[in-house]
Design an enzyme around this catalytic site. Structure first.
Site, PDB file in Angstrom:
ATOM      1  N   THR A 116     -14.966  28.015   3.783  1.00  0.00           N
ATOM      2  CA  THR A 116     -13.696  27.911   4.501  1.00  0.00           C
ATOM      3  C   THR A 116     -12.786  26.977   3.719  1.00  0.00           C
ATOM      4  O   THR A 116     -12.994  25.756   3.694  1.00  0.00           O
ATOM      5  CB  THR A 116     -13.908  27.383   5.925  1.00  0.00           C
ATOM      6  OG1 THR A 116     -14.763  28.279   6.637  1.00  0.00           O
ATOM      7  CG2 THR A 116     -12.585  27.273   6.669  1.00  0.00           C
ATOM      8  N   LYS A 157      -9.136  33.341   8.789  1.00  0.00           N
ATOM      9  CA  LYS A 157     -10.131  32.326   9.171  1.00  0.00           C
ATOM     10  C   LYS A 157      -9.438  31.025   9.580  1.00  0.00           C
ATOM     11  O   LYS A 157      -9.851  30.362  10.537  1.00  0.00           O
ATOM     12  CB  LYS A 157     -11.082  32.076   7.993  1.00  0.00           C
ATOM     13  CG  LYS A 157     -12.158  31.009   8.264  1.00  0.00           C
ATOM     14  CD  LYS A 157     -13.136  31.447   9.342  1.00  0.00           C
ATOM     15  CE  LYS A 157     -14.142  30.344   9.702  1.00  0.00           C
ATOM     16  NZ  LYS A 157     -15.122  30.090   8.672  1.00  0.00           N
ATOM     17  N   LYS A 173     -12.043  18.834   8.414  1.00  0.00           N
ATOM     18  CA  LYS A 173     -11.659  19.607   7.229  1.00  0.00           C
ATOM     19  C   LYS A 173     -10.827  20.836   7.604  1.00  0.00           C
ATOM     20  O   LYS A 173      -9.744  21.067   7.048  1.00  0.00           O
ATOM     21  CB  LYS A 173     -12.918  20.069   6.482  1.00  0.00           C
ATOM     22  CG  LYS A 173     -12.636  20.924   5.252  1.00  0.00           C
ATOM     23  CD  LYS A 173     -13.833  21.764   4.846  1.00  0.00           C
ATOM     24  CE  LYS A 173     -14.085  22.870   5.837  1.00  0.00           C
ATOM     25  NZ  LYS A 173     -15.031  23.897   5.371  1.00  0.00           N
TER      26      LYS A 173
END
Length: 777
Positions: free
Chosen positions: A442, A520, A588
């Site tokens: 990701t 995503k 993150k």
């Protein structure tokens, strides 16, 4: 009107939900009467079989229960206490069921006032307070008040069915329960103070408001990075970023069906909740930002513009062309994936860098799918595990990239991806010309786009596929992940078989490298906000004094639910922060959202505040704990504890649940049955504790045919065989039982007129051996 008031229920004021309640009561055999001034509603009520009353007083006359609908506190005087108010005709043993949208404090004050009003009619009395109930010297009954929040269930189980959340003193609840149960499919009861229904409603509206603004931000960010909004909706409504609000409101938003008036309603509701939180000195940062965003949206609507849609309003707020994007040409990402898979090139060797929890499952699934997989991870014990399951272990990214057709990278962040590709002994130096790289980490869409350009500039004809995954560790190992892949047609065809092997749902997203990571990113925006909003909701609920476990149950059936709420809030209620997905992951991932919204100049207030909450949790030292640990930010700031202890059952309730005492002593009957039983009872006991509970029974520690024959010849009523099978595995216990039963059968056939029954007694049957034992005997 019916003369027996125990079978009569009254209504003061009606709405659509009240009509459903009345219909249910009528079907249950109650007589129902109502006062309502709005003709269309009373007409529908009469069609159901109800009786019209000319005033609230008449609606309350002779009833066992009176359901009062109040939309604001100003109605209380006229409807209940006025000259023709409901209280004038109400029997003093009746229960008032308050179906309202007023604040909990108003409900609690109403209860006090109701009690006081009734007392003023008696000139001489002494008040005695016992267990929260006011009693009078002359044994006159008082009015009982129950507060209810009536809604429609939003879960698959309760889809559209009536759900009632009620609260009140235990004596009031006891009187109201038959009527409440008759009116709904699902009943929640909070015994104690009135007002819990209103509090639950506030928590649900808090979540709905936050989820609405988060949904608008998610669609806006997706459009800004070039993803078709209907693609975003179709994927995320089946992914971890889904919520009831997202699934049910976004289609109306994209179709332009939602008018701007929708904003004003939410502004009012959320403002009320913030006022209550302020009085409690309780911070609601996510709700406060959602409220401000909705106010900003309202400010962009002209007072006389009734045609403005929510989409048009939000385009002005964030400067994103939602409507044009929604009307752009559509395509089917799953259909594209099927087409790519049919044209995919064969793959012989796969390199895999990053054998963490997700990566290990993916790599081992590829092994089981008959791919040759070379694996590398910086953590040496993981390499040992990988070797044990048949993988080829490598000592560097370069070694894992040598002579492979496809290289999969599944590391934690962009810095690690940069290191394994271009660092010392990096993958690019060893990859053969024409190989393909699947980046499943990701990362930000911008990072992927830049990486693709660098690979092109390297001159080795290396192809990049942007393929972030969703689904968790278990689905990674099963090959049932959701994958959002993007890249050139050539790159996708060269990796199609690998992507198909790893996924249950494979989506090909148009827009080149970065588009998959864009989807995503939007999913993670919603998922992160939903975890943080779940924490805010249950912490606020705890501050309001609501049982948080019951709050969770109600919300999961309401419009405030989300996939993350249902998945993560149980961790909060259990106080269990075992890291299934670490809090730092959302530091993150929401950091990526924050960076991208800055790059694309689209302000995402909800997502940014959620990011700050996760940062706060990480700064407090909870970064390696489960991401549900973000709730501890609220606990630390406010002192509340959200952990929902299971209620201690009352002694009276437990005793009532027991069966009634046996009228006769059963010992004689048992002994008679035992004497008449011609079968010998053979008890197989897995450890010595069972033999200590019986008297005068022989115990065998062996089960040879000879010893069993000798025992049968004694014609005992019962004997034990000590198997010592407690420590055995299920398979070994099963084999042992079969062996004993074969010997019993052989021994019994050797002795005339012997019949027997085998009983299994022991802990091992409760630990999983029971099915084998039952089948074999």
């Amino acid at each position: 009107m019916a003369s027996n008031h125990q079978g009569v229920v009254g209504f003061v004021n009606l709405d659509d939900l009240s009509l459903d309640l009345a219909a249910s009561l009528l079907r249950s055999g109650y007589a129902v009467q109502a006062f309502e001034i709005y003709d269309p509603l009373i007409t529908e009520f009469l069609k159901l079989g109800g009786i019209r009353c000319p005033s609230p007083m008449e609606a309350g006359r002779g009833v066992a229960a009176l359901i009062v609908l109040i939309s604001n506190a100003d109605q209380i005087n006229d409807v209940i206490f006025g000259n023709e108010g409901a209280l004038k005709g109400l029997p003093k043993d009746a229960v008032i069921i308050l179906h309202s949208t007023i604040l909990p404090t108003y409900v609690q004050n109403l209860e006090k006032r109701l009690t006081g009003n009734l007392h003023l009619e008696i000139f001489s009395f002494i008040l005695l307070w016992f267990s929260g109930k006011c009693a009078l010297m002359n044994d006159c009954e008082i009015a009982y008040l129950v507060d209810v929040y009536v809604s429609r269930g939003m879960s698959e189980l309760l889809d559209g069915k009536v759900m009632i959340t009620s609260s009140g003193r235990s004596d009031a609840i006891a009187r109201a329960r038959p009527f409440l149960s008759a009116m709904c499919e699902k009943l929640y009861v909070f015994e104690g103070k009135v007002g819990a229904g209103s509090k639950i409603k506030m928590v649900n509206e808090l979540l709905e408001g936050i989820h609405l603004v988060a949904s608008l931000e998610a669609i806006s960010l997706g459009v800004k990075v070039g993803i078709h909004p209907w693609i975003i909706y179709n994927i995320i409504s089946n992914a971890a970023g889904n919520s009831w609000v997202f699934k049910n409101h976004v289609p109306n938003l994209l179709h332009g069906n939602t008018k701007h008036h929708f904003l004003s309603t939410f502004v009012q509701k959320l403002g009320t909740i913030l006022g209550v939180a302020k009085s409690l000195t309780f911070p609601l940062p996510l709700l406060a930002v959602a409220h401000q965003q909705l106010i900003l949206g309202s400010s962009h609507v002209s007072g006389d513009d009734d045609s403005a849609t929510l989409a048009k309003v939000w385009e002005k707020v964030l400067g994103v062309g939602i409507t044009d994007a929604a009307n752009a040409e559509m395509y089917n990402p799953e259909q594209l994936a099927n087409q790519i898979a049919c044209k995919s090139s064969p793959v012989n060797r796969i390199g895999f860098i990053g054998l963490g929890a997700m990566g290990f499952g993916m790599a081992t699934h590829l092994l089981r799918s008959n791919f040759c997989v070379l694996g590398y991870d910086a953590y040496k014990p993981t390499l040992t595990r990988f070797s044990e399951v048949g993988g080829l272990v490598c000592n560097s990214p370069a070694e894992a990239s040598k002579d492979v057709d496809v290289l999969i990278i599944m590391v934690t962040n962009e810095a690690q991806a940069e290191s394994v590709i271009y660092g010392d002994l990096g993958a690019v130096s060893a990859l053969p010309s024409g190989a393909s790289i699947i980046l499943s980490s990701t990362v930000s869409p911008g990072f992927v786009s830049q990486l693709e350009q660098r690979l092109i500039n390297d001159g080795k004809n290396l192809k990049l596929v942007d393929a972030p995954v969703s689904g968790g560790v278990k689905r990674a190992a099963m090959g049932t992940l959701t994958i959002m892949a993007s890249g050139t047609d050539e790159a996708l065809k060269s990796t199609g078989l690998v992507l198909a092997a790893l996924s249950e749902k494979l989506y090909i997203i148009r827009g080149g490298c970065g588009a998959g990571s864009g989807v995503k990113m939007v999913n993670q925006l919603l998922a992160g906000v939903h975890i943080a909003s779940g924490a805010e909701a249950v912490a606020f609920g705890a501050r309001l004094g609501i049982n948080t476990r019951m709050l969770f149950d109600v919300i999961t059936n309401s419009g405030g639910t989300s996939w993350m709420f249902e998945n993560r809030v149980p961790h909060m209620l259990d106080g269990d922060y075992t890291p299934y997905s670490a809090l730092d992951i959302f530091v993150k991932d929401l950091g990526i959202v924050s960076h991208e919204c800055s790059s694309h100049k689209v302000p995402l207030h909800i997502a940014t505040v959620a990011h700050q909450l996760f940062l706060s949790g990480s700064a407090a030292g909870w970064g390696r704990q489960d991401d549900s640990g973000v709730v501890k930010v609220y606990e630390t700031l406010t002192g509340v504890i959200v952990e929902g202890k299971l209620p201690v059952p009352k002694k009276e309730v437990v005793l009532k649940s027991l069966p009634s005492e046996w009228p006769l002593d059963p010992i004689d009957d048992i002994q008679r049955l035992n004497q008449n039983n011609s079968k010998i009872l053979v008890v197989l006991d897995d450890d010595p504790t069972g033999t200590q509970t019986v008297h005068d029974i022989e115990v065998l520690t062996e089960w040879t045919i000879e010893s069993l024959i000798a025992q049968f010849r004694k014609i005992p009523k019962c004997f034990f065989i000590l198997t010592n099978s407690r420590s055995l595995s299920s398979e070994k216990a099963s084999a042992l039982i079969k062996d004993i039963c074969r010997n019993l059968h052989t021994a019994a056939t050797s002795v005339e007129n012997i019949d027997y029954s085998v009983v299994l007694r022991g802990d091992s049957t409760l630990r999983g051996h029971f099915p084998e034992a039952r089948i074999r005997t």
